[in-house]
Motif scaffolding. Structure first.
Motif, short mmCIF file in Angstrom:
data_model
loop_
_atom_site.label_atom_id
_atom_site.label_comp_id
_atom_site.label_asym_id
_atom_site.label_seq_id
_atom_site.Cartn_x
_atom_site.Cartn_y
_atom_site.Cartn_z
N UNK A 9 0.68 -1.34 -0.03
CA UNK A 9 0.06 0.15 0.08
C UNK A 9 0.77 1.64 0.29
N UNK A 10 0.89 2.44 0.94
CA UNK A 10 1.46 3.37 1.35
C UNK A 10 2.86 3.13 1.17
N UNK A 28 -5.60 -1.94 -2.38
CA UNK A 28 -6.52 -0.96 -1.72
C UNK A 28 -8.51 -1.02 -1.75
N UNK A 29 -8.16 -2.10 -3.61
CA UNK A 29 -9.24 -1.81 -3.84
C UNK A 29 -10.04 -3.29 -3.63
N UNK A 30 -9.02 -4.29 -2.60
CA UNK A 30 -9.96 -5.08 -1.82
C UNK A 30 -10.23 -4.87 0.34
N UNK A 34 -5.73 -3.05 -9.89
CA UNK A 34 -7.26 -3.66 -9.85
C UNK A 34 -7.17 -4.67 -9.34
N UNK A 35 -6.28 -5.29 -10.26
CA UNK A 35 -6.66 -6.69 -9.25
C UNK A 35 -6.01 -7.14 -7.91
N UNK A 36 -4.86 -5.82 -7.53
CA UNK A 36 -4.81 -6.15 -6.66
C UNK A 36 -4.02 -7.55 -6.17
N UNK A 37 -3.07 -8.11 -6.85
CA UNK A 37 -2.36 -9.00 -6.20
C UNK A 37 -0.76 -8.34 -6.03
#
Length: 245
Positions: free
Chosen positions: A97-98, A121-123, A148-151
């Motif tokens: 993340x940050x 963040x999307x999750x 967008x997928x966040x993997x």
């Protein structure tokens, strides 16, 4: 400083996050100390900074959900503090993340083979928007998949797409970053700073970078002695004596 260690040698600053018990979760205190470290670096004789973690398994787990930082952007090099000196991120383990934004805004990155980047963040259901600048630092569709997928993205994959400069064996990332920093520090400082500034001006800015430029300007006014003098003079019905500080 209690959560950030600042070490200086041969014009190279090594700035190390040391909040190990929380895996360098970015709370208000850690963000404040990082900003103080960037200010110290800016005003020092050091020519290059290396940003690292004292923990191998975690560079940082990102924002501390139990103590969400009010101004996390203050901790980000080039956002909270305008820097014309190079910053090298030395990463290992999880960069979440940050913390990814910290690396994103560094000029170079040396990654241990253990490094895993993730932006979840999307999750989680929230975003602070700082990651938008990644669009100038990764190919578009790869960046969109990452966001967008966040993997997770491995160090090797990040190297393949040009987000990481080099991948090194476990435990060697800080030493390699310091070696790279020493080479830069041995070059002409005025030229290095000019090249960074020119490169930064040529790179597209994300929305948070634009906002940060304005915020730094306004924060300086808000925190100035002149503002205090102006308010005091107004209440005392006299002409203020401004000093430009």
């Amino acid at each position: 400083m209690t959560l950030v260690r600042y070490e200086s040698a041969d014009h190279v600053a090594t700035i190390t996050m040391t909040r190990n018990e929380k895996h360098n979760a970015l709370n208000n205190a850690l963000c404040t100390e990082l900003r103080d470290a960037w200010l110290r670096f800016r005003d020092s004789d050091d020519r290059v900074a290396v940003l690292a973690s004292s923990e191998e398994k975690y560079f940082s787990v990102g924002a501390d959900v139990a103590d969400l930082p009010v101004n996390m952007w203050h901790a980000v090099p080039g956002l909270g503090v305008d820097l014309d000196k190079p910053v090298i991120a030395a990463t290992s383990g999880w960069v979440v993340g940050g913390a990814f934004v910290l690396v994103q805004m560094a000029d170079l990155c040396v990654a241990s083979e253990t490094t895993r980047f993730i932006y979840p963040e999307g999750k989680i259901g929230t975003t602070a928007g700082g990651v938008s600048s990644v669009m100038a630092r990764m190919p578009h569709k790869i960046a969109m998949e990452f966001l967008l997928v966040g993997e997770e993205m491995s160090a090797e994959r990040a190297f393949q797409i040009g987000f990481v400069n080099t991948v090194v064996p476990k435990g060697q990332h800080v030493a390699m970053a310091q070696q790279m920093a020493a080479k830069i520090a041995g070059n002409a400082p005025l030229v290095v700073r000019a090249l960074k500034k020119l490169a930064r001006e040529a790179m597209p800015k994300g929305p948070l970078e634009t906002v940060a430029d304005v915020r730094r300007l306004l924060d300086e006014v808000r925190d100035s002695d002149d503002l205090k003098e102006g308010v005091k003079a107004f209440s005392e019905k006299r002409k203020p004596k401004f000093t430009g500080k």
